[in-house]
Write an enzyme that holds these catalytic residues in place. Structure first.
Site, PDB file in Angstrom:
ATOM      1  N   GLU A 255       9.047  16.794  15.198  1.00  0.00           N
ATOM      2  CA  GLU A 255       9.461  16.544  13.819  1.00  0.00           C
ATOM      3  C   GLU A 255       8.601  17.405  12.879  1.00  0.00           C
ATOM      4  OE1 GLU A 255       8.244  12.925  11.685  1.00  0.00           O
ATOM      5  OE2 GLU A 255      10.307  12.687  11.028  1.00  0.00           O
TER       6      GLU A 255
ATOM      7  N   CYS B 117      13.584  11.274   6.713  1.00  0.00           N
ATOM      8  CA  CYS B 117      13.441  10.930   8.136  1.00  0.00           C
ATOM      9  C   CYS B 117      14.766  11.053   8.874  1.00  0.00           C
ATOM     10  CB  CYS B 117      12.913   9.510   8.278  1.00  0.00           C
ATOM     11  SG  CYS B 117      13.997   8.312   7.485  1.00  0.00           S
TER      12      CYS B 117
ATOM     13  N   GLU C  18       9.704   1.612  10.770  1.00  0.00           N
ATOM     14  CA  GLU C  18      10.686   2.695  10.638  1.00  0.00           C
ATOM     15  C   GLU C  18       9.891   3.988  10.665  1.00  0.00           C
ATOM     16  OE1 GLU C  18      12.987   1.899   7.103  1.00  0.00           O
ATOM     17  OE2 GLU C  18      13.633  -0.036   7.879  1.00  0.00           O
TER      18      GLU C  18
ATOM     19  N   LYS D  35       0.889  -1.171   0.000  1.00  0.00           N
ATOM     20  CA  LYS D  35       0.000   0.000   0.000  1.00  0.00           C
ATOM     21  C   LYS D  35       0.917   1.207   0.000  1.00  0.00           C
ATOM     22  CE  LYS D  35      -1.960   3.010   1.870  1.00  0.00           C
ATOM     23  NZ  LYS D  35      -1.759   4.424   1.450  1.00  0.00           N
TER      24      LYS D  35
HETATM   25  P1  NAD Z   1       2.205   8.483   7.268  1.00  0.00           P
HETATM   26  O1  NAD Z   1       2.385   7.721   8.526  1.00  0.00           O
HETATM   27  O2  NAD Z   1       1.199   9.553   7.219  1.00  0.00           O
HETATM   28  O3  NAD Z   1       1.812   7.493   6.072  1.00  0.00           O
HETATM   29  C1  NAD Z   1       2.617   6.376   5.741  1.00  0.00           C
HETATM   30  C2  NAD Z   1       1.739   5.314   5.099  1.00  0.00           C
HETATM   31  O4  NAD Z   1       0.818   4.816   6.072  1.00  0.00           O
HETATM   32  C3  NAD Z   1       0.892   5.830   3.942  1.00  0.00           C
HETATM   33  O5  NAD Z   1       0.864   4.836   2.930  1.00  0.00           O
HETATM   34  C4  NAD Z   1      -0.480   6.010   4.576  1.00  0.00           C
HETATM   35  O6  NAD Z   1      -1.547   5.945   3.664  1.00  0.00           O
HETATM   36  C5  NAD Z   1      -0.501   4.836   5.543  1.00  0.00           C
HETATM   37  N1  NAD Z   1      -1.427   4.968   6.674  1.00  0.00           N
HETATM   38  C6  NAD Z   1      -1.806   6.086   7.317  1.00  0.00           C
HETATM   39  N2  NAD Z   1      -2.644   5.768   8.340  1.00  0.00           N
HETATM   40  C7  NAD Z   1      -2.783   4.421   8.334  1.00  0.00           C
HETATM   41  C8  NAD Z   1      -3.513   3.494   9.136  1.00  0.00           C
HETATM   42  N3  NAD Z   1      -4.260   3.889  10.168  1.00  0.00           N
HETATM   43  N4  NAD Z   1      -3.429   2.171   8.848  1.00  0.00           N
HETATM   44  C9  NAD Z   1      -2.668   1.750   7.817  1.00  0.00           C
HETATM   45  N5  NAD Z   1      -1.958   2.574   7.006  1.00  0.00           N
HETATM   46  C10 NAD Z   1      -2.007   3.899   7.269  1.00  0.00           C
HETATM   47  O7  NAD Z   1       3.655   9.010   6.879  1.00  0.00           O
HETATM   48  P2  NAD Z   1       4.047   9.963   5.670  1.00  0.00           P
HETATM   49  O8  NAD Z   1       3.509  11.325   5.952  1.00  0.00           O
HETATM   50  O9  NAD Z   1       3.702   9.279   4.390  1.00  0.00           O
HETATM   51  O10 NAD Z   1       5.654   9.981   5.785  1.00  0.00           O
HETATM   52  C11 NAD Z   1       6.361  10.870   6.601  1.00  0.00           C
HETATM   53  C12 NAD Z   1       6.756  10.209   7.904  1.00  0.00           C
HETATM   54  O11 NAD Z   1       7.487   9.015   7.639  1.00  0.00           O
HETATM   55  C13 NAD Z   1       7.690  11.047   8.767  1.00  0.00           C
HETATM   56  O12 NAD Z   1       7.301  10.957  10.117  1.00  0.00           O
HETATM   57  C14 NAD Z   1       9.047  10.381   8.577  1.00  0.00           C
HETATM   58  O13 NAD Z   1       9.963  10.577   9.625  1.00  0.00           O
HETATM   59  C15 NAD Z   1       8.654   8.955   8.445  1.00  0.00           C
HETATM   60  N6  NAD Z   1       9.697   8.190   7.763  1.00  0.00           N
HETATM   61  C16 NAD Z   1      10.506   7.373   8.497  1.00  0.00           C
HETATM   62  C17 NAD Z   1      11.530   6.654   7.866  1.00  0.00           C
HETATM   63  C18 NAD Z   1      12.474   5.755   8.632  1.00  0.00           C
HETATM   64  O14 NAD Z   1      13.252   5.041   8.001  1.00  0.00           O
HETATM   65  N7  NAD Z   1      12.455   5.763   9.960  1.00  0.00           N
HETATM   66  C19 NAD Z   1      11.704   6.775   6.496  1.00  0.00           C
HETATM   67  C20 NAD Z   1      10.864   7.639   5.781  1.00  0.00           C
HETATM   68  C21 NAD Z   1       9.851   8.335   6.419  1.00  0.00           C
HETATM   69  O1  6OD Z   2      18.325   4.017   3.252  1.00  0.00           O
HETATM   70  C1  6OD Z   2      17.388   3.371   3.721  1.00  0.00           C
HETATM   71  O2  6OD Z   2      17.360   2.125   3.693  1.00  0.00           O
HETATM   72  C2  6OD Z   2      16.275   4.077   4.344  1.00  0.00           C
HETATM   73  N1  6OD Z   2      15.325   3.317   4.918  1.00  0.00           N
HETATM   74  C3  6OD Z   2      16.248   5.426   4.284  1.00  0.00           C
HETATM   75  C4  6OD Z   2      15.247   6.211   4.885  1.00  0.00           C
HETATM   76  C5  6OD Z   2      15.075   7.498   4.494  1.00  0.00           C
HETATM   77  C6  6OD Z   2      14.089   8.316   5.114  1.00  0.00           C
HETATM   78  O3  6OD Z   2      13.577   9.261   4.600  1.00  0.00           O
END
Ligand code: NAD
Ligand code: 6OD
Length: 486
Positions: free
Chosen positions: A390, A288, A254, A178
């Protein structure tokens, strides 16, 4: 205009309900695609296809045959490189060079690396003594976990989705993905790749839609999904964990970060400025691992702030296809509003705005896009909202420090623990700092330098579990023990 459909059991299909939603360009908010919105019935069909594929042709392949197919996927991504670059640029609005040098090549690498790992990983074995003197032999047997639900975000969509799908398939699982509603294109394109290299039907499925009461939630609620791997916000992870509790299913998360960048006075100054510039502003700050709070040792503080300001003021806004441009818009109007609300909050709480703080002047054809200026603040206490929460935008607060213990305290005063980047030429200190800062990933004199064999993930509210190298196998396989009495 793209007509994006779900990809279920090897076929591109409309939603049963016929519902579709619009995908807008971050650059100017024009509609660039309409996307089939999967309902519960569509998600259930995708999961059923994935379940059936586990015991079909896919489940009968030898590891070598599976590895060959995954190499084929990587090669086909490389062959269709320009298509993936174009699709990801359309979805995210991010510059061409970010796609060609980082995000799209990582998609191919995510399949190759885990194909190599699964082919070469040893299994453990223990011989034991028994009272009859004949002994026994124990050995580990790795089996796929089953159907993996992959829920991914929009900020580096192809990299982050394949980072999960690569190891999941290498381990012999099947997946239902998804992708974020903001970035449907490259995941859908991967369906074409899967068909053209002969990945059996049902192994890779894509359902489009939103989170709550939509495809994301329906996927987590389907009890035939054996485990869920998720990248996104911490509060979304909390909701997914609740859904996974039904049936006691495994999760790998993550999530968010509020990462510190730390610069000591002995660092290579230019390299540190370049490094912090990338970590704060790459992908318009939507990484992130990015650094939204920067600490600079007092003797070089003023010089550092000024050098970073000059670089931030030199970014070139523009369409991603324009190779001169090195700075894109935010993903959506909603995210632009959120980031701008933090820009206002910083001022309300007394920040000195070193640069930025608003929307840049754009040419008329781009004026409807989600542009914001790269922004630098100083002068805030550690309790300020923009230093604690954040933002996920192109901004950072810079604070001077005088001692290691002081800066370790600042870095750790947070519910998150994803990453840090530390700049110093004193390697003993670097080693000491790496042990003291409570994060999953520490970069010394670098940032976002990735070896895919290493453990990746966050501590505290930044994640659950580790992926990367053999750590991914811990999540994507069940390890059985077989004990043979000799
Ligand atoms: P988000 O949590 O809003 O959405 C991520 C995914 O989850 C989307 O596909 C969304 O449709 C889905 N989703 C939302 N609510 C849901 C639910 N209740 N059940 C199932 N699926 C659901 O995140 P975003 O805004 O797309 O991305 C930004 C966030 O992601 C930031 O907080 C960032 O730090 C984090 N992020 C973390 C990493 C990491 O490696 N730690 C990497 C990239 C992004
Ligand atoms: O490099 C990766 O494997 C990874 N998960 C990066 C995450 C980036 C976040 O925005």
């Amino acid at each position: 205009m793209h007509q994006v459909n779900n990809f279920i059991n090897g076929e591109f299909v409309e939603a049963e309900s016929g519902r579709r939603f619009d995908k807008r360009s971050p650059v100017d908010n024009s509609i660039i695609a309409t996307v089939a919105e999967a309902g519960r019935a569509d998600v259930d069909r995708a999961v059923a296809a994935a379940k059936a594929a586990l015991t079909g042709e896919w489940g009968q392949l030898t590891v070598d045959q599976r590895v060959d197919l995954l190499y084929g996927v990587a090669d086909e991504i490389t062959r269709r490189f320009d298509d993936f670059v174009a699709a990801e640029m359309a979805d995210t609005g991010q510059p061409h060079h970010v796609m060609t040098h980082a995000f799209i090549p990582r998609g191919a690498a995510n399949f190759k690396v885990f194909a190599d790992i699964i082919k070469n990983v040893p299994t453990e074995s223990y011989q034991m003594a028994t009272p009859d003197g004949r002994g026994a032999l124990n050995y580990g047997l790795r089996v796929p976990k089953g159907v993996i639900g992959v829920i991914s975000p929009w900020n580096a969509p192809f990299l982050l989705m394949t980072w999960k799908v690569g190891p999941a398939l290498a381990c012999g699982n099947t997946v239902v993905v998804k992708p974020s509603e903001e970035t449907p294109l490259t995941t859908t394109l991967l369906g074409e790749v899967m068909n053209s290299v002969g990945i059996p039907k049902g192994v890779f499925n894509v359902v489009h839609g939103f989170g709550p009461d939509s495809a994301g939630e329906f996927l987590t609620q389907n009890q035939s999904v054996d485990a869920i791997t998720f990248t996104g916000e911490t509060r979304t992870g909390t909701a997914i964990m609740k859904a996974a509790a039904e049936g006691c299913r495994d999760v790998s998360f993550e999530m968010g970060g509020k990462n510190a960048g730390i610069v000591f006075a002995d660092a290579d100054f230019e390299a540190a400025v370049d490094g912090i510039f990338r970590s704060a502003f790459l992908n318009t700050g939507q990484v992130c691992l990015g650094t939204e709070k920067v600490y600079v040792e007092r003797p070089i503080f003023d010089r550092f702030v000024n050098a970073l300001k000059l670089k931030a003021e030199a970014v070139k806004y523009g369409r991603p296809e324009n190779h001169e441009s090195n700075y894109g818009p935010l993903i959506s109007r909603e995210h632009q509003d959120k980031v701008l609300s933090y820009y206002r909050k910083a001022v309300e709480e007394g920040a000195t705005v070193v640069t930025g703080g608003g929307i840049p002047e754009m040419a008329a054809e781009l004026s409807e896009g989600n542009w914001v200026q790269p922004t630098i603040w100083t002068g805030l206490p550690e309790t300020a909202t923009v230093v604690r929460e954040e933002i996920f935008g192109p901004c950072c607060h810079i604070c001077p420090f005088d001692s290691e213990s002081e800066v370790v305290g600042y870095a750790n005063a947070n519910d998150y623990g994803l990453s840090t980047t530390i700049w110093t030429n004193d390697l003993t200190r670097a080693h000491r700092m790496a042990a003291a800062v409570d994060v999953g990933v520490t970069w010394i004199n670098s940032w976002f330098l990735r070896d895919l064999r290493t453990a990746f993930g966050g501590s505290k509210q930044s994640g659950i579990g580790r992926e990367g190298g053999v750590h991914s196998l811990e999540f994507y396989t069940e390890m059985r023990n077989v004990c043979i009495k000799l």
